[in-house]
Design an enzyme around this catalytic site. Structure first.
Site, short mmCIF file in Angstrom:
data_model
loop_
_atom_site.label_atom_id
_atom_site.label_comp_id
_atom_site.label_asym_id
_atom_site.label_seq_id
_atom_site.Cartn_x
_atom_site.Cartn_y
_atom_site.Cartn_z
N ASP A 121 -7.33 -1.39 -1.29
CA ASP A 121 -7.82 -2.77 -1.38
C ASP A 121 -8.93 -2.93 -0.34
OD1 ASP A 121 -6.52 -3.05 1.07
OD2 ASP A 121 -5.25 -4.73 0.45
N CYS A 181 -3.76 0.23 1.83
CA CYS A 181 -3.99 -1.21 2.01
C CYS A 181 -3.81 -1.50 3.49
CB CYS A 181 -3.08 -2.05 1.11
SG CYS A 181 -1.31 -1.97 1.45
N THR A 189 -0.99 -2.40 5.22
CA THR A 189 0.24 -1.79 5.74
C THR A 189 0.68 -0.55 4.96
OG1 THR A 189 1.52 -3.17 4.25
CG2 THR A 189 1.19 -4.02 6.49
N HIS A 204 11.65 16.61 -0.33
CA HIS A 204 12.93 16.10 -0.84
C HIS A 204 12.78 15.13 -2.01
CE1 HIS A 204 15.42 16.93 3.09
NE2 HIS A 204 14.65 17.94 2.75
N HIS A 263 17.85 18.72 -4.33
CA HIS A 263 17.02 17.52 -4.38
C HIS A 263 16.67 17.13 -5.81
CE1 HIS A 263 16.77 17.94 -0.10
NE2 HIS A 263 16.27 19.16 -0.24
#
Ligand code: RB5
Length: 166
Positions: A9, A66, A68, A99, A134
């Site tokens: 963004d 972005c 965060t 994983h 996994h």
């Protein structure tokens, strides 16, 4: 050559070219799906674009930035087939591949600086899915994504060789 799609963004816009150059320097082909200016926009648009590009298999992996890494990561994860991890340090990024077989990496330009971001990206790209025990969890995630409760239960209770530890 592996193909990487990247999007951000307006908050991730300045960090994006730094990451593009770094990923190219590691020998990957990179496609930038925007945003292409610092004008305010929505992280949802670019999370969706990156997610769809990876889900379509036109690109091997995706990177989403972005403020965060959270909003764009949530948006990418709404695309079927996407396992996006929002990471602020390299250890989680590496383990998300080993994983969780993550296929999109998200991080925040307000959280990590360029050098830490490059380290996160480098560890993530370098790591490979370990399979084995996994794999069952990934198959369970896929069953849940497809709202297939029967398959979820079948995978959960399976002791197939496919799921043995490696
Ligand atoms: C934009 O202000 C900001 O909300 C966005 O970049 C991101 O941090 C959202 O998760």
């Amino acid at each position: 050559m592996e193909k990487i799609v990247i999007g951000s963004d307006h908050v991730g816009f300045e960090l994006k070219p730094v990451i593009i150059e770094y990923v190219k320097s590691l020998g990957y082909e990179v496609k930038d799906v925007g945003t292409y200016s610092s004008e305010r926009t929505d992280y949802t648009i670019y999370g969706k674009k990156v997610g769809e590009a990876v889900a379509s298999k036109k690109y091997d992996l995706g990177i989403a930035i972005c403020g965060t890494g959270i909003g764009i990561g949530i948006a990418a994860n709404k695309v079927k087939g996407i396992r996006c991890c929002s990471c602020s340090e390299p250890y989680s990024a590496k383990l998300s591949r080993q994983h969780n077989n993550s296929n999109v990496l998200a991080f925040g330009s307000r959280v990590v600086g360029p050098e830490l971001a490059k380290m996160i990206v480098g560890e993530w790209l370098n790591a490979k899915f370990l399979g084995g025990r996994h794999l069952r969890r990934i198959d369970e995630i896929t069953a849940e994504e497809n709202e297939d409760e029967e398959l979820f239960q079948k995978v959960m209770t399976s002791d197939s060789v496919r799921y043995q530890d490696n």
